[in-house]
Motif scaffolding. Sequence first.
Motif, PDB file in Angstrom:
ATOM      1  N   ARG A   1       0.835  -1.203   0.000  1.00  0.00           N
ATOM      2  CA  ARG A   1       0.000   0.000   0.000  1.00  0.00           C
ATOM      3  C   ARG A   1       0.872   1.256   0.000  1.00  0.00           C
ATOM      4  O   ARG A   1       1.919   1.296   0.653  1.00  0.00           O
ATOM      5  N   LEU A   2       0.360   2.271  -0.695  1.00  0.00           N
ATOM      6  CA  LEU A   2       0.971   3.603  -0.683  1.00  0.00           C
ATOM      7  C   LEU A   2      -0.100   4.529  -0.128  1.00  0.00           C
ATOM      8  O   LEU A   2      -1.134   4.720  -0.755  1.00  0.00           O
ATOM      9  N   GLN A   3       0.136   5.052   1.076  1.00  0.00           N
ATOM     10  CA  GLN A   3      -0.901   5.836   1.770  1.00  0.00           C
ATOM     11  C   GLN A   3      -0.406   7.264   1.983  1.00  0.00           C
ATOM     12  O   GLN A   3       0.584   7.477   2.690  1.00  0.00           O
ATOM     13  N   GLY A   4      -1.087   8.235   1.385  1.00  0.00           N
ATOM     14  CA  GLY A   4      -0.762   9.637   1.658  1.00  0.00           C
ATOM     15  C   GLY A   4      -1.207  10.014   3.060  1.00  0.00           C
ATOM     16  O   GLY A   4      -2.239   9.546   3.535  1.00  0.00           O
ATOM     17  N   ILE A   5      -0.398  10.853   3.706  1.00  0.00           N
ATOM     18  CA  ILE A   5      -0.741  11.329   5.057  1.00  0.00           C
ATOM     19  C   ILE A   5      -0.669  12.848   5.056  1.00  0.00           C
ATOM     20  O   ILE A   5       0.315  13.428   4.560  1.00  0.00           O
ATOM     21  N   TYR A   6      -1.701  13.483   5.602  1.00  0.00           N
ATOM     22  CA  TYR A   6      -1.696  14.942   5.695  1.00  0.00           C
ATOM     23  C   TYR A   6      -1.949  15.298   7.162  1.00  0.00           C
ATOM     24  O   TYR A   6      -3.089  15.393   7.605  1.00  0.00           O
ATOM     25  N   VAL A   7      -0.903  15.450   7.919  1.00  0.00           N
ATOM     26  CA  VAL A   7      -0.906  15.753   9.363  1.00  0.00           C
ATOM     27  C   VAL A   7      -2.052  14.989  10.039  1.00  0.00           C
ATOM     28  O   VAL A   7      -2.082  13.759   9.952  1.00  0.00           O
ATOM     29  N   GLY A   8      -3.008  15.688  10.693  1.00  0.00           N
ATOM     30  CA  GLY A   8      -4.063  14.947  11.377  1.00  0.00           C
ATOM     31  C   GLY A   8      -4.969  15.854  12.192  1.00  0.00           C
ATOM     32  O   GLY A   8      -4.887  17.088  12.105  1.00  0.00           O
ATOM     33  N   SER A   9      -5.797  15.223  13.022  1.00  0.00           N
ATOM     34  CA  SER A   9      -6.863  15.954  13.733  1.00  0.00           C
ATOM     35  C   SER A   9      -6.423  16.397  15.127  1.00  0.00           C
ATOM     36  O   SER A   9      -5.435  15.896  15.681  1.00  0.00           O
ATOM     37  N   ALA A  10      -7.230  17.278  15.722  1.00  0.00           N
ATOM     38  CA  ALA A  10      -6.986  17.699  17.104  1.00  0.00           C
ATOM     39  C   ALA A  10      -7.100  16.494  18.044  1.00  0.00           C
ATOM     40  O   ALA A  10      -6.388  16.419  19.052  1.00  0.00           O
ATOM     41  N   GLN A  11      -7.983  15.551  17.725  1.00  0.00           N
ATOM     42  CA  GLN A  11      -8.109  14.345  18.568  1.00  0.00           C
ATOM     43  C   GLN A  11      -6.811  13.530  18.531  1.00  0.00           C
ATOM     44  O   GLN A  11      -6.357  13.016  19.556  1.00  0.00           O
ATOM     45  N   MET A  12      -6.188  13.418  17.344  1.00  0.00           N
ATOM     46  CA  MET A  12      -4.908  12.704  17.258  1.00  0.00           C
ATOM     47  C   MET A  12      -3.850  13.424  18.099  1.00  0.00           C
ATOM     48  O   MET A  12      -3.030  12.782  18.768  1.00  0.00           O
ATOM     49  N   LEU A  13      -3.875  14.750  18.060  1.00  0.00           N
ATOM     50  CA  LEU A  13      -2.913  15.517  18.870  1.00  0.00           C
ATOM     51  C   LEU A  13      -3.143  15.245  20.353  1.00  0.00           C
ATOM     52  O   LEU A  13      -2.183  15.030  21.117  1.00  0.00           O
ATOM     53  N   ALA A  14      -4.410  15.217  20.765  1.00  0.00           N
ATOM     54  CA  ALA A  14      -4.722  14.938  22.183  1.00  0.00           C
ATOM     55  C   ALA A  14      -4.242  13.530  22.558  1.00  0.00           C
ATOM     56  O   ALA A  14      -3.666  13.329  23.640  1.00  0.00           O
ATOM     57  N   ASP A  15      -4.470  12.559  21.668  1.00  0.00           N
ATOM     58  CA  ASP A  15      -4.042  11.175  21.944  1.00  0.00           C
ATOM     59  C   ASP A  15      -2.522  11.074  22.043  1.00  0.00           C
ATOM     60  O   ASP A  15      -1.975  10.356  22.885  1.00  0.00           O
ATOM     61  N   LEU A  16      -1.838  11.801  21.178  1.00  0.00           N
ATOM     62  CA  LEU A  16      -0.366  11.805  21.184  1.00  0.00           C
ATOM     63  C   LEU A  16       0.164  12.368  22.513  1.00  0.00           C
ATOM     64  O   LEU A  16       1.070  11.791  23.137  1.00  0.00           O
ATOM     65  N   PHE A  17      -0.425  13.485  22.953  1.00  0.00           N
ATOM     66  CA  PHE A  17      -0.025  14.058  24.246  1.00  0.00           C
ATOM     67  C   PHE A  17      -0.223  13.031  25.362  1.00  0.00           C
ATOM     68  O   PHE A  17       0.648  12.845  26.216  1.00  0.00           O
ATOM     69  N   LYS A  18      -1.392  12.365  25.346  1.00  0.00           N
ATOM     70  CA  LYS A  18      -1.698  11.391  26.415  1.00  0.00           C
ATOM     71  C   LYS A  18      -0.689  10.245  26.402  1.00  0.00           C
ATOM     72  O   LYS A  18      -0.230   9.797  27.447  1.00  0.00           O
ATOM     73  N   ALA A  19      -0.360   9.749  25.197  1.00  0.00           N
ATOM     74  CA  ALA A  19       0.565   8.608  25.105  1.00  0.00           C
ATOM     75  C   ALA A  19       1.949   8.992  25.636  1.00  0.00           C
ATOM     76  O   ALA A  19       2.577   8.229  26.371  1.00  0.00           O
TER      77      ALA A  19
END
Length: 336
Positions: free
Chosen positions: A278-296
């Motif tokens: 698979r070739l998957q484009g990624i364009y940064v992400g959501s505020a929820q992903m940012l919140a999850d990243l902080f929590k992790a």
Amino acid sequence: MKAYKLHDPKNLDNFKLGTYDEPHVHDHEVKIQVKAVSLNYRDWALANGWFGYPGEKLPMIPFSDAAGVVTEVGASVTKVQVGDRVAVNFFPDWHDGAFSSAKTHRSLGGSTDGVLAEYVAFDEDAVVKVSDSFSFEEAAAFPCAGVTAWHSLVTQAQLRPGDTVLLQGTGGVSIFGLQIAKLFGAQVIITSSSDEKLAQAKALGADHLINYKQTPNWEDKARELTQGEGVGYVLEVAGQLASSLRALKAGGTIFQIGAVSPSDEAPNLRMLPLATQRLQGIYVGSAQMLADLFKAFDANQLKPVIGQVFDFANVKDALAHMGNGAHFGKIVVRVG
Ligand SMILES: NC(=O)c1ccc[n+]([C@@H]2O[C@H](COP(=O)([O-])OP(=O)(O)OC[C@H]3O[C@@H](n4cnc5c(N)ncnc54)[C@H](OP(=O)(O)O)[C@@H]3O)[C@@H](O)[C@H]2O)c1
């Protein structure tokens, strides 16, 4: 307030500090006294006028990543209070859920004003609360690079222990990728132009190190390190898709993220079906992903890796530092 603006035409001479009115706070918005911002490769490229956004309006406040303190809230705000420590998401309209063009139409410091100012105002859903365990400099490091790596390896790949991840270079996205991959028990192969930086990556848990200057065919080395099988995931930031495909195992995924170096070879996509890759484009992400990243990071006592901190008056030095590629991890600017 003091703020930098990028004027027309975009170049480093037109990257100027000025005095402006503080932003007005609308009903759903919060006003933030910015304490720190971080740089991404995109900020350097934009400041040099290498690309533009459709509909971009100049002059524009540059940069996307900020952390600070809420100093005022609009009448309808319920989730955030004055005094809260917050970070701002790269896309002010992508709060949660899957990607859509509407959610990503506005990106800070790109298609709309960014954060390189003493005060900014954004919708309450565009900001994420930050734990006291992170300094403002640390909190400002997370949004663009951190969320891009998290979106790839966690939201999309759903990384599992024993997976193999190939990371290119030791910049912001790759070093967040390293920390996240190790958090999930993956094996990490990382490349760099510098043995010193590779030693720093090893100290952060990287399992295999490849100097891509000394080993230009790093993809062969990556295959060798995986007993000929190939790697499960690549965070493709280098612009070397053809080589990354050769390093990828059957069923593996390349997350197409950026291109810091020009590629002179067209990738051979004809084998993708046979190898179910698979070739998957990624364009940064959501505020929820940012919140999850902080929590992790918080739950695992992890800190983002900051290579260098500059003062607000010296933002152009910070840009030059990014331009000469000397950094490891993130470059941060202290504001105020
Ligand atoms: N799609 C998205 O949403 C998204 C989000 C964030 C970033 N990006 C893109 O991703 C790329 C990286 O961004 P960043 O902010 O992490 O950049 P960065 O912090 O400036 O890091 C760039 C690193 O790339 C490495 N590098 C340079 N030439 C290379 C080559 N030929 N092969 C392998 N590595 C090489 C260097 O590492 P060494 O010094 O160790 O050699 C350098 O430190 C940029 O193109 C950026 O625009 C895209």
